[in-house]
Design a protein around this motif. Structure first.
Motif, PDB file in Angstrom:
ATOM      1  N   GLY A 250       0.827  -1.201   0.000  1.00  0.00           N
ATOM      2  CA  GLY A 250       0.000   0.000   0.000  1.00  0.00           C
ATOM      3  C   GLY A 250       0.861   1.250   0.000  1.00  0.00           C
ATOM      4  O   GLY A 250       1.937   1.289   0.590  1.00  0.00           O
ATOM      5  N   VAL A 251       0.377   2.289  -0.672  1.00  0.00           N
ATOM      6  CA  VAL A 251       1.101   3.554  -0.771  1.00  0.00           C
ATOM      7  C   VAL A 251       0.183   4.677  -0.292  1.00  0.00           C
ATOM      8  O   VAL A 251      -1.005   4.711  -0.648  1.00  0.00           O
ATOM      9  N   ALA A 252       0.715   5.581   0.508  1.00  0.00           N
ATOM     10  CA  ALA A 252      -0.064   6.728   0.982  1.00  0.00           C
ATOM     11  C   ALA A 252       0.861   7.932   1.125  1.00  0.00           C
ATOM     12  O   ALA A 252       2.062   7.779   1.367  1.00  0.00           O
ATOM     13  N   ALA A 253       0.299   9.117   0.981  1.00  0.00           N
ATOM     14  CA  ALA A 253       1.092  10.344   1.112  1.00  0.00           C
ATOM     15  C   ALA A 253       0.185  11.495   1.510  1.00  0.00           C
ATOM     16  O   ALA A 253      -1.004  11.521   1.159  1.00  0.00           O
ATOM     17  N   THR A 254       0.732  12.429   2.256  1.00  0.00           N
ATOM     18  CA  THR A 254       0.007  13.632   2.630  1.00  0.00           C
ATOM     19  C   THR A 254       0.963  14.812   2.644  1.00  0.00           C
ATOM     20  O   THR A 254       2.173  14.651   2.875  1.00  0.00           O
TER      21      THR A 254
END
Length: 466
Positions: A250-254
């Motif tokens: 899974g990939v996430a960014a903020t």
């Protein structure tokens, strides 16, 4: 005569040695230079006897100190972090909550055709009982963080909620390894110590990511810009075993920007900002789950996903008669905006989620599910740093139905913790809120909602932390 003189000399020598032995050892005063911001001045402990291990070492110079710091707990740490880069801070937090729910509907039927009773509730529980361990080790730029967590919802079991090591290369680049929150969704990323009401909004609970194991990059880019990105086992995978995963990550960014100055760790305006403060940001995440039904794991990491009427995506019949979803692709994004000024605050977030490439064990009537929603919290301190009033609305909309949350509440900050001599206890507080729920799309022990709920939710919570 010689014997008498020798005896007299020996007696004088013995008296002199006793006099020297009775004289107290004078230790240097505690080192206060490194604790300017501490709420409690630490006590320095130094053994009475020491050996200089290196040229220039003074065995009477303190190397470690103990004490307490507001919001971090009690500690032991090196006086000189460059020479002794070891420190340990131990803190704790407790949330005790009473929950009451009065239904306005007797039952609800999910997308799989199952009819369930909507039940009234009236109970006490401990929502978050946590012990925190944090500090530095080996290198002054290497920090660690561990949280042990227990609650009534978890059958009073205690587990390792978070564990992570973070190395700071510079302000713009830090590397974290361990178990942490997937880097997406603003209210989810805010610590539960600083939530506006008793817990997060219904919309956040529906759309948010979760806790997972992996790698994180984060940092301060300057001019008010900060970022965080994660590459992990999934968006919510901390309760799964390694052999249950497929070969996807899974990939996430903020990212967010504080253009008018530091917005602070919370969403409310506890500090009563004399000038306006603004924060705006965006988050995105992607997760892919492949069919592992041959190994007995039909939906991999995404068993937590529900559709907009509250039906669990992995439930048999949710998307078609006798069909069980076995693989999918999830893409989601959010935009957030907040502001603070003179005790007033506003915090908002818009969510979007798309579930695509859905495959199942039998024919299904949808190939893609798109949901969207929002949350809005606003309020003001009517007694600075003591008493606020807050209102909230949140909404979830999708092809299986719409859900609404309307809430109002208040926080009384009863603590006395200080920083630099000024009151700064945003943690110890008493919260009361009332929420009208019109068809909860999610079951969440954290915010006391059950899928299908229609009615009025009352929560009273006391939080204590150090």
């Amino acid at each position: 005569m010689v014997h008498r003189l020798a005896s007299a000399a020996l007696a004088l020598l013995l008296l002199a040695s006793l006099a020297v032995a009775e004289e107290p050892r004078r230790l240097p005063p505690p080192n206060k230079a490194s604790v300017v911001d501490d709420a409690v001045t630490p006590t320095v402990y130094q053994p009475l006897f020491g050996v200089a291990c290196e040229p220039g070492d003074d065995p009477l110079t303190p190397r470690y100190e103990v004490g307490a710091v507001f919001d971090k707990g009690v500690f032991i740490r090196g006086v000189d972090p460059q020479r002794d880069p070891y420190s340990l801070y131990v803190g704790a937090r407790l949330q005790l909550r009473h929950t009451g729910f009065t239904r306005t509907a007797d039952e609800w039927t999910d997308s799989a055709g199952n009819t369930r009773e909507v039940r009234n509730r009236n109970n006490f529980d401990a929502e978050r009982v946590r012990i925190n361990f944090q500090g530095t080790a080996v290198d002054p730029n290497l920090s660690y963080y561990f949280i042990l967590d227990g609650d009534s919802d978890g059958q009073s079991n205690v587990d390792m909620l978070f564990y992570a090591f973070t190395y700071k290369f510079d302000d713009a680049l830090q590397l974290r390894v361990g178990r942490w929150k997937a880097a997406s969704d603003r209210e989810w990323l805010v610590s539960s110590r600083f939530l506006t009401l008793a817990d997060r909004s219904m919309a956040t609970e529906y759309f948010r990511s979760g806790i997972t194991d992996g790698l994180w990059l984060l940092g301060d880019l300057g001019d008010g810009w900060r970022y965080e990105a994660s590459l992990s086992n999934g968006l919510r995978s901390s309760t799964r075993r390694g052999f249950e995963y497929d070969d996807n990550l899974g990939v996430a960014a903020t990212i967010y920007h504080d253009p008018l100055g530091d917005f602070g760790p919370d969403l409310i305006d506890y500090a009563c900002s004399p000038a306006p403060l603004v924060r705006y940001g965006a988050s995105a995440a992607f997760d892919k789950t492949d069919d592992r039904s041959d190994a007995g794991f039909p939906l991999g990491d995404n068993n937590f996903v529900t559709i907009s009427d509250g039906t669990q995506l992995s439930e048999v019949g949710a998307l078609g008669p006798g069909a069980r979803v076995v693989s999918d692709r999830i893409m989601k994004a959010s935009l957030d905006f907040g502001m603070k000024y003179r005790g007033w605050f506003m915090s908002s977030e818009w969510f979007f989620r798309s579930i695509q490439d859905i495959s199942a064990t039998a024919p299904i009537f949808v190939s893609q599910i798109d949901d969207h929603g929002y949350r809005l919290d606003t309020g003001v301190f009517i007694v600075p740093k003591r008493l606020d009033v807050i209102g909230r609305v949140s909404h979830v909309s999708g092809p299986f139905g719409d859900s609404y949350e309307y809430a109002a509440g208040s926080n009384y900050y009863w603590g006395s913790g200080t920083t630099d001599g000024k009151l700064n206890d945003r943690i110890s507080k008493l919260t009361f809120d009332v929420t009208y729920v019109d068809g909860s799309p999610v079951t969440s022990p954290l915010n006391d909602m059950v899928a299908g709920d229609r009615g009025v939710l009352f929560r009273t919570q006391v939080q204590i932390g150090f």
